[in-house]
Design an enzyme around this catalytic site. Structure first.
Site, short mmCIF file in Angstrom:
data_model
loop_
_atom_site.label_atom_id
_atom_site.label_comp_id
_atom_site.label_asym_id
_atom_site.label_seq_id
_atom_site.Cartn_x
_atom_site.Cartn_y
_atom_site.Cartn_z
N ASP A 37 0.87 -1.18 0.00
CA ASP A 37 0.00 0.00 0.00
C ASP A 37 0.90 1.22 0.00
O ASP A 37 1.92 1.27 0.68
CB ASP A 37 -0.99 0.00 1.16
N ASP A 48 -9.22 3.78 5.93
CA ASP A 48 -8.09 3.65 6.85
C ASP A 48 -8.47 4.28 8.18
O ASP A 48 -8.60 5.50 8.29
CB ASP A 48 -6.88 4.35 6.22
N GLU A 87 -7.15 4.74 11.77
CA GLU A 87 -6.00 4.59 12.64
C GLU A 87 -5.61 5.85 13.39
O GLU A 87 -4.83 5.79 14.34
CB GLU A 87 -4.79 4.11 11.84
#
Length: 229
Positions: free
Chosen positions: A27, A116, A118
């Site tokens: 990624d 995503d 996080e």
């Protein structure tokens, strides 16, 4: 759907099918700079998630080049969105993502988009975070027809959602867990679909470190995820 993908026969024209049991992936974002995707493919990388957006205002400066060049090199690729839950609603961010690279087409080389999760809990309660994620999921699916992939860690999921089990039957899990032989899965997900096992990998065609990923299954299962079958 994607967690329990059934392998199907896919025409060879759709992608470079290999016999690897667990295809390797990466990624990337603009952080990696210019990427030689032909070299990446030759190094054995079968799939990639590429940063497209963040919040509702940021579009990665290298997304267009990475997304196109990965496709042309035969790498099965998808886009990812870096979530900023404290800045705007899940629906607003999913809308921005879907219209700035996070779309999907059944061409054998496009993975469903990923969100995503996080960057801390952003001041949201666990209940509010669950609602934010569900709004992102519902909006993304309404615009693309696909279940959004969730990227996170077990610890983030526990802290920020309270170990919510409500997404396990909806979204594929792309879990981040480095330096271990087997990842810890966030609550509610029966298994992982992709595993980011390192943030310090090296791959031909990329200068410096890059995140490395495993896919949980065969190349045919990877194609099934791309083709929504």
């Amino acid at each position: 759907m994607a967690i329990g993908i059934t392998a199907v026969a896919v025409p060879l024209a759709n992608a470079d099918v290999t016999t690897k049991a667990n295809p390797e992936g990466i990624d990337v974002s603009s952080y990696q700079g210019s990427i030689n995707w032909s070299s990446v493919k030759s190094a054995g990388i079968s799939f990639a998630w590429i940063k497209a957006t963040e919040g509702t205002t940021y579009h990665d400066s290298r997304f267009n080049a990475n997304y196109t060049n990965a496709y042309n090199a035969g790498v099965i690729r998808g886009a990812y969105h870096f979530a900023r839950p404290g800045n705007s609603s899940g629906s607003a961010q999913a809308t921005y993502f879907a219209s700035h690279g996070g779309g999907w087409s059944k061409d054998g080389k496009t993975l469903p988009g990923a969100v995503d999760l996080e960057a801390g809990c952003a001041g949201l309660s666990q209940s509010s975070m669950r609602n934010w994620i569900l709004a992102f999921y519902n909006t993304y699916k309404s615009k693309t027809g696909r279940d959004v992939v969730i990227y996170t860690t077990r610890s983030w999921w526990s802290s920020c959602t309270g170990g919510w089990t409500g997404m396990g039957a909806k979204s594929p899990m792309w879990v981040a867990h480095w330096g271990v032989s087997s990842p810890s899965i966030p609550a509610g997900f029966p298994t992982w679909t992709a595993w980011q096992f390192s943030s310090t990998g090296r791959v031909s065609g990329i200068s410096g470190n890059v995140d490395r990923d495993h896919f949980n299954g065969s190349a045919a299962r990877l194609l099934a995820l791309a083709n929504n079958t």
